[in-house]
Design an enzyme around this catalytic site. Structure first.
Site, PDB file in Angstrom:
ATOM      1  N   SER A 159       0.824  -1.205   0.000  1.00 39.41           N
ATOM      2  CA  SER A 159       0.000   0.000   0.000  1.00 39.41           C
ATOM      3  C   SER A 159       0.858   1.255   0.000  1.00 39.41           C
ATOM      4  O   SER A 159       1.586   1.515  -0.950  1.00 39.41           O
ATOM      5  CB  SER A 159      -0.971  -0.038   1.181  1.00 39.41           C
ATOM      6  OG  SER A 159      -1.923   0.985   1.093  1.00 39.41           O
ATOM      7  N   ASP A 308      -2.992   6.632  -3.318  1.00 36.01           N
ATOM      8  CA  ASP A 308      -1.763   6.044  -2.807  1.00 36.01           C
ATOM      9  C   ASP A 308      -1.260   5.021  -3.831  1.00 36.01           C
ATOM     10  O   ASP A 308      -1.912   4.799  -4.859  1.00 36.01           O
ATOM     11  CB  ASP A 308      -1.989   5.450  -1.420  1.00 36.01           C
ATOM     12  CG  ASP A 308      -2.934   4.260  -1.425  1.00 36.01           C
ATOM     13  OD1 ASP A 308      -3.702   4.115  -2.389  1.00 36.01           O
ATOM     14  OD2 ASP A 308      -2.914   3.476  -0.459  1.00 36.01           O
ATOM     15  N   ASP A 310      -1.184   1.825  -4.353  1.00 34.33           N
ATOM     16  CA  ASP A 310      -2.022   0.737  -4.863  1.00 34.33           C
ATOM     17  C   ASP A 310      -3.459   1.187  -5.121  1.00 34.33           C
ATOM     18  O   ASP A 310      -4.328   0.366  -5.412  1.00 34.33           O
ATOM     19  CB  ASP A 310      -1.992  -0.470  -3.929  1.00 34.33           C
ATOM     20  CG  ASP A 310      -2.680  -0.234  -2.597  1.00 34.33           C
ATOM     21  OD1 ASP A 310      -2.664   0.917  -2.120  1.00 34.33           O
ATOM     22  OD2 ASP A 310      -3.231  -1.197  -2.025  1.00 34.33           O
TER      23      ASP A 310
END
Length: 557
Positions: A159, A308, A310
């Site tokens: 992430s 962000d 992902d």
């Protein structure tokens, strides 16, 4: 000269190295072992001890950690064992051999390698691996689980963590992230995996598994584009994917929905696992979207949106009287909820215990059900009849029927729809937030977040608060102090503390589940007299400052 303890450590490291299928991590570990054998490099010994002090723990967030050799790092050995354990768990729980499992990955270092290893392990266990065609957003993986009728899904991603990290996120067939007891069941199955040589890993090309084509991507894009209703589309948008995978998806969704192509921050447009322009690839972090705001000023944009790496989170910034400012996660959540409530979306509206209480007030005013969960979409996404869920850490679920997880792409699209309608009405998102404050009272939130290098500091701070709970916060007596580790009829146990004060303020303190941080979530509620939002905001700012100082002092941080 080495000691018996060091000799044992070296023996463990050599055994691990000899099993490792990755040349890079074998070479890395050999160098550390040599330095330790020389007996002169104490730093190397400490490093080796840390790599072998345990195994990277599998929990409800799956796996996440720094890349490198050793069982306490993210690497191919750890991933192969995790995949074998997951496959064994699925089969033990009744999954029929031949059932598909979909695997996705982002653009971080080794994500593609870990994804292919997982696919091969699934095939070796008798399941059918379906590998997404390239680095793609996490919500697309969550979508694909249901769309393709899979028993589970794996997303290789860390992430918004720093570039040296990677991770392994697991979903079950309902399209939601795992929760207890599945996490402990999978962890036990991982622990029971024998030697790596005992794990069958046929190449994908020799099995019934396959790399998916773009039809699954197109299906996701069309589904997300359908979230936006017909309406105004005049909106100048600036976008940054923060070197992540959203850049290949969000602009296409916006154009499919009828918006003009956004202006994209060139330096951050293409995936780059080193994230060279940001200290941390998290749009919450100070400075992360500075380039996007600079571009917005240059092109006179109406709205900045950011994902962000992902693309499961969405951030936004807007122009105001004092220049551009980033909207808080609770503010974006309120805007999305207000829109869905006013357009008649019925069902459960949910958020986490650390997010603003405003959503509950809004849902009640519209006769809708409200639910509060522990932090994380693993809890929010699986709620029955969920229609909207969000958490203050920039995660929003606006289409749970298709993606039972936070989705920064669909959230960004819906926010653009709201902003375009406001612009057509001669108003702004800030005006809409003022309307919400007048209607429901000003719910102002803030956060005190402390990043540590030694995790013991977090435990010490929580211990101080438990041993000596604050009697007042922000100048108001504490009327309720809840230790969330005890659990309740509504919430499972979690490491957290919640305080409520006589003036309606609230503070929640908890360790981050994904980063070495202690987080304190602050909220005050201020009535808006005669529509005077400015005065209410000034009072709220003063009260938040006092709350922040008092909880910092009580925690000793």
């Amino acid at each position: 000269m080495t000691t018996p303890d060091t000799d044992l450590l070296i023996a463990r490291a050599l055994a691990w190295r000899d099993e490792d299928p990755d040349e890079d991590t074998r070479v890395e570990l050999s160098g550390i072992i040599s330095a330790v054998e020389d007996g002169l490099d104490e730093e190397a010994r400490a490093d080796l001890a840390d790599r072998f002090r345990g195994t990277l723990e599998f929990g409800t967030a799956g796996l996440r950690g720094a890349l490198g050799a050793g069982p306490n790092r993210m690497n191919r050995v750890v991933v192969i064992r995790a995949a074998a354990g997951l496959a064994a768990y699925l089969l033990a729980e009744g999954t029929t051999p031949g059932t598909p499992v979909v695997i996705g990955y982002d653009a971080r270092h080794n994500s593609d390698v870990f994804a292919r290893d997982t696919a091969e392990v699934m095939a070796g266990a008798g399941l059918v691996p379906l590998l997404l065609p390239r680095p793609l957003p996490t919500p697309l993986l969550a979508f694909a689980i249901r769309e393709l009728g899979c028993a589970a899904g794996v997303m290789v991603t860390a992430s918004h963590n720093p570039p040296q990290d990677n991770g392994y996120k697991v979903y079950l067939g309902d399209g939601s992230q795992i929760v207890p007891p599945a996490d402990s069941g999978i962890a036990a199955a991982i622990a029971a995996v024998g030697s790596l040589a005992s794990v069958p890993r046929p190449t994908l090309e020799t099995t019934s598994g396959r790399v998916l084509d773009d039809s699954i991507v197109d299906a996701y894009l069309d589904t997300v584009a359908g979230v936006a209703a017909d309406g105004p589309r005049d909106l100048a948008i600036v976008y940054t994917p923060l070197h992540g995978v959203g850049g290949g998806v969000l602009p296409l969704v916006l154009e499919t929905a009828g918006f003009a192509a956004p202006a994209v921050v060139t330096e951050q447009e293409l995936p780059d696992p080193d994230f060279p322009t940001v200290a941390f690839p998290n749009p919450e972090e100070p400075g992360a979207i500075d380039r996007a705001i600079a571009l917005a000023e240059k092109v006179h944009a109406d709205l900045v949106v950011a994902n962000d790496p992902d693309a499961d989170r969405c951030a936004a910034a807007v122009p105001g009287p004092e220049g551009w400012r980033m909207l808080r996660g609770d503010e974006v959540g309120a805007l999305l909820a207000d829109h869905l409530l006013r357009t008649g979306r019925t069902g459960v509206y949910a958020t986490s215990i650390v997010s603003s209480s405003l959503l509950g007030t809004m849902a009640a005013a519209h006769g809708q059900r409200y639910a509060e969960t522990l932090t994380g979409f693993k809890w929010i996404g699986r709620l029955h009849e969920l229609v909207f869920g969000y958490e203050e850490a920039l995660g929003y679920c606006v289409d749970p029927a298709n993606v039972a997880d936070k989705d920064g792409v669909s959230a960004a699209l819906l926010l653009c729809e709201i902003a375009a309608q406001a612009k057509a009405d001669g108003r702004s998102l800030l005006d809409l937030l003022d309307d919400i404050a007048v209607t429901y009272g000003l719910h102002a939130t803030d956060q005190l977040s402390v990043r540590v290098t030694d995790l013991a500091e977090i435990g010490a701070a929580m211990g101080r608060l438990r041993d000596t709970p604050p009697a007042t916060l922000g100048g108001s007596p504490v009327t309720a102090a809840d230790d969330l580790s005890a659990g309740s009829p509504d919430l499972p146990p979690t490491d957290g503390l919640r305080y409520r004060t006589a003036d309606g303020s609230r503070v929640v303190v908890r360790p981050s589940g994904t980063e070495p941080k202690l987080k304190c979530y602050l909220e005050v509620v201020v009535p808006v007299a005669e529509g005077d939002v400015a005065t209410a905001r000034a009072e709220a700012a003063t009260r938040l400052t006092a709350l922040r100082a008092d909880i910092a002092a009580a925690a000793g941080i």
